[in-house]
Design a protein around this motif. Structure first.
Motif, PDB file in Angstrom:
ATOM      1  N   PHE A 225      36.561  37.000  37.484  1.00 44.65           N
ATOM      2  CA  PHE A 225      36.687  38.254  38.232  1.00 44.65           C
ATOM      3  C   PHE A 225      37.617  39.218  37.500  1.00 44.65           C
ATOM      4  O   PHE A 225      37.262  40.381  37.263  1.00 44.65           O
ATOM      5  CB  PHE A 225      37.202  37.982  39.657  1.00 44.65           C
ATOM      6  N   PHE A 226      38.800  38.723  37.125  1.00 41.26           N
ATOM      7  CA  PHE A 226      39.763  39.629  36.480  1.00 41.26           C
ATOM      8  C   PHE A 226      39.268  40.077  35.103  1.00 41.26           C
ATOM      9  O   PHE A 226      39.470  41.216  34.708  1.00 41.26           O
ATOM     10  CB  PHE A 226      41.149  38.986  36.398  1.00 41.26           C
ATOM     11  N   GLU A 227      38.605  39.185  34.397  1.00 43.47           N
ATOM     12  CA  GLU A 227      38.073  39.539  33.072  1.00 43.47           C
ATOM     13  C   GLU A 227      37.062  40.681  33.199  1.00 43.47           C
ATOM     14  O   GLU A 227      37.111  41.667  32.466  1.00 43.47           O
ATOM     15  CB  GLU A 227      37.406  38.293  32.483  1.00 43.47           C
ATOM     16  N   LYS A 228      36.151  40.543  34.186  1.00 44.57           N
ATOM     17  CA  LYS A 228      35.140  41.585  34.368  1.00 44.57           C
ATOM     18  C   LYS A 228      35.761  42.892  34.847  1.00 44.57           C
ATOM     19  O   LYS A 228      35.409  43.973  34.390  1.00 44.57           O
ATOM     20  CB  LYS A 228      34.077  41.120  35.373  1.00 44.57           C
ATOM     21  N   ALA A 229      36.698  42.786  35.794  1.00 47.38           N
ATOM     22  CA  ALA A 229      37.329  43.994  36.339  1.00 47.38           C
ATOM     23  C   ALA A 229      38.129  44.722  35.254  1.00 47.38           C
ATOM     24  O   ALA A 229      38.067  45.953  35.155  1.00 47.38           O
ATOM     25  CB  ALA A 229      38.224  43.623  37.514  1.00 47.38           C
ATOM     26  N   LEU A 230      38.830  43.973  34.438  1.00 45.12           N
ATOM     27  CA  LEU A 230      39.603  44.604  33.363  1.00 45.12           C
ATOM     28  C   LEU A 230      38.667  45.261  32.345  1.00 45.12           C
ATOM     29  O   LEU A 230      38.953  46.350  31.841  1.00 45.12           O
ATOM     30  CB  LEU A 230      40.505  43.566  32.673  1.00 45.12           C
ATOM     31  N   GLY A 231      37.546  44.615  32.080  1.00 44.10           N
ATOM     32  CA  GLY A 231      36.548  45.177  31.162  1.00 44.10           C
ATOM     33  C   GLY A 231      35.999  46.495  31.700  1.00 44.10           C
ATOM     34  O   GLY A 231      35.837  47.471  30.955  1.00 44.10           O
ATOM     35  N   LEU A 232      35.733  46.541  32.993  1.00 50.69           N
ATOM     36  CA  LEU A 232      35.229  47.775  33.609  1.00 50.69           C
ATOM     37  C   LEU A 232      36.259  48.894  33.511  1.00 50.69           C
ATOM     38  O   LEU A 232      35.933  50.033  33.174  1.00 50.69           O
ATOM     39  CB  LEU A 232      34.871  47.517  35.081  1.00 50.69           C
ATOM     40  N   LEU A 233      37.506  48.571  33.803  1.00 56.64           N
ATOM     41  CA  LEU A 233      38.558  49.596  33.714  1.00 56.64           C
ATOM     42  C   LEU A 233      38.675  50.114  32.275  1.00 56.64           C
ATOM     43  O   LEU A 233      38.847  51.311  32.059  1.00 56.64           O
ATOM     44  CB  LEU A 233      39.900  49.022  34.191  1.00 56.64           C
ATOM     45  N   ARG A 234      38.550  49.203  31.311  1.00 60.33           N
ATOM     46  CA  ARG A 234      38.604  49.630  29.904  1.00 60.33           C
ATOM     47  C   ARG A 234      37.450  50.570  29.583  1.00 60.33           C
ATOM     48  O   ARG A 234      37.570  51.468  28.767  1.00 60.33           O
ATOM     49  CB  ARG A 234      38.543  48.402  28.972  1.00 60.33           C
ATOM     50  N   ASP A 235      36.308  50.381  30.265  1.00 56.71           N
ATOM     51  CA  ASP A 235      35.138  51.249  30.067  1.00 56.71           C
ATOM     52  C   ASP A 235      35.202  52.511  30.929  1.00 56.71           C
ATOM     53  O   ASP A 235      34.207  53.207  31.105  1.00 56.71           O
ATOM     54  CB  ASP A 235      33.847  50.489  30.434  1.00 56.71           C
ATOM     55  N   ASN A 236      36.377  52.757  31.520  1.00 51.47           N
ATOM     56  CA  ASN A 236      36.579  53.955  32.338  1.00 51.47           C
ATOM     57  C   ASN A 236      35.849  53.902  33.683  1.00 51.47           C
ATOM     58  O   ASN A 236      35.526  54.939  34.258  1.00 51.47           O
ATOM     59  CB  ASN A 236      36.141  55.204  31.563  1.00 51.47           C
ATOM     60  N   VAL A 237      35.573  52.707  34.155  1.00 50.84           N
ATOM     61  CA  VAL A 237      34.928  52.549  35.459  1.00 50.84           C
ATOM     62  C   VAL A 237      36.005  52.186  36.478  1.00 50.84           C
ATOM     63  O   VAL A 237      36.772  51.248  36.268  1.00 50.84           O
ATOM     64  CB  VAL A 237      33.854  51.436  35.416  1.00 50.84           C
ATOM     65  N   SER A 238      36.064  52.956  37.552  1.00 51.10           N
ATOM     66  CA  SER A 238      37.049  52.671  38.603  1.00 51.10           C
ATOM     67  C   SER A 238      36.600  51.472  39.433  1.00 51.10           C
ATOM     68  O   SER A 238      35.405  51.195  39.541  1.00 51.10           O
ATOM     69  CB  SER A 238      37.218  53.883  39.515  1.00 51.10           C
ATOM     70  N   ILE A 239      37.558  50.785  40.022  1.00 50.82           N
ATOM     71  CA  ILE A 239      37.245  49.627  40.868  1.00 50.82           C
ATOM     72  C   ILE A 239      37.667  49.964  42.300  1.00 50.82           C
ATOM     73  O   ILE A 239      38.774  50.454  42.525  1.00 50.82           O
ATOM     74  CB  ILE A 239      38.014  48.357  40.408  1.00 50.82           C
TER      75      ILE A 239
END
Lengths: 84, 249
Positions: free
Chosen positions: B139-153
């Motif tokens: 979960f954290f790996e995917k969420a951090l990846g999304l944030l790095r791609d400029n995607v808000s959570i």
């Protein structure tokens, strides 16, 4: 260590580590629904209890069965008695 | 009279939802499929999320004027994307309200939205994170990846719909992610959705939903707070603002 000391130290863990107000710390309080902990917080809880009581908590089955503060008091009491 | 109004609202809204979705969804799927042939994965994902926002906007317009939605931005000027949005959760409709935020966002959801036909399909397609079916590290790996791609959570930290004006306890995942990512946290308050529809029912009541975005809490403000201080403070901010909103502020 007597029962009251176990209660006091456990409650202090909840107050200091999880910043939960003293008046919410009742023996029947459910640690998930009443105190707001989640499964990830349990790791922090175990670490804090280990540090505060100087015990090694390894019995995962017993930890998984913990639901209320009273369960924690009983659990600590048992492992203290067993000399972990 | 009130019952008649409720039955009319629901009858016409659900019929229109069905017609609107039957037309809109195949067109959007076709559009996304065609565009995906020309776009890379990242841009295609962005398009899927935008398509969900378009569809959700339409869904929210259907019950108008019986159900009105008002967005209020009290955040000031912010350019700190991506964000971690933290929002109270009262009703099924909250997911639609979050889908139209003017950012590319992924919602952290429970198991049940994934099981709803169509909605579950799009949630999976858009990469929504099913926190109950993932390992913590994943979960954290995917969420951090999304944030790095400029995607808000977008989080509903109560973990489930409260079904009332009473806000539940907060789970800590949103705040653990904040401390790992250093992303700004935006508190969001939803007021008025508790009966649109109420928990355990599909029967919407007329009303006005207000979504208020508050000022972001930045890493420079929260970096010295513990996980639980951060969680408690954000909950307090949302709770205090909801109390004001419910008094009409």
């Amino acid at each position: 260590m007597n029962e009251q000391e176990i209660i006091d130290i456990t409650n202090k863990v909840f107050e200091e580590s999880f910043e939960i107000e003293k008046d919410r710390l009742k023996p029947e309080a459910h640690i998930f629904t009443d105190l707001g902990l989640d499964s990830l917080d349990i790791v922090d809880l175990v670490a804090a209890l280990q540090k505060s009581f100087g015990v090694n908590i390894r019995n995962e089955e017993k930890v998984r069965n913990i639901r209320t503060l009273q369960d924690i008091y009983d659990f600590i009491s048992t492992i203290k008695r067993e000399g972990h | 009279m009130n019952y008649l109004k409720i039955y009319f609202l629901n009858l016409y809204s659900y019929v229109l939802f069905a017609i609107y979705s039957a037309v809109c969804i195949p067109l959007l799927v076709l559009f996304i499929a065609l565009m995906s042939l020309m776009l890379g994965h990242r841009r295609a994902m962005k398009l899927v999320r935008r398509a969900i926002a378009w569809w959700s906007r339409g869904i929210m317009l259907v019950p108008y004027p019986f159900v009105k939605v008002r967005y209020e931005n009290n955040s000031g000027d912010e350019t700190g994307e991506p964000y971690i949005f933290v929002c109270n959760h009262r009703s099924f409709s909250d997911g639609f309200l979050m889908a139209v935020l003017p950012v590319e966002g992924v919602q952290v959801v429970n198991i049940w939205p994934f099981r709803i036909p169509v909605i579950g399909f799009f949630a999976r397609l858009a990469g929504y994170l099913n926190i109950r079916m993932m390992q913590t590290e994943e979960f954290f790996e995917k969420a951090l990846g999304l944030l790095r791609d400029n995607v808000s959570i977008i989080f509903f930290p109560e973990g489930t719909r409260s079904g009332s004006r009473k806000m539940g306890n907060f789970h800590s995942s949103a705040f653990r992610l904040a401390l790992k990512s250093k992303a700004p946290i935006v508190p969001l308050c939803i007021s008025g959705s508790e009966n649109i529809p109420p928990k355990g029912s599909l029967l919407m009541r007329p009303g006005t939903i207000r979504v208020r975005r508050l000022q972001a809490i930045t890493w420079s403000e929260y970096n010295e707070w513990s996980l639980y201080t951060l969680k408690n403070k954000v909950r307090e901010i949302i709770g205090n603002e909801l109390a004001l909103m419910e008094q009409g502020a």
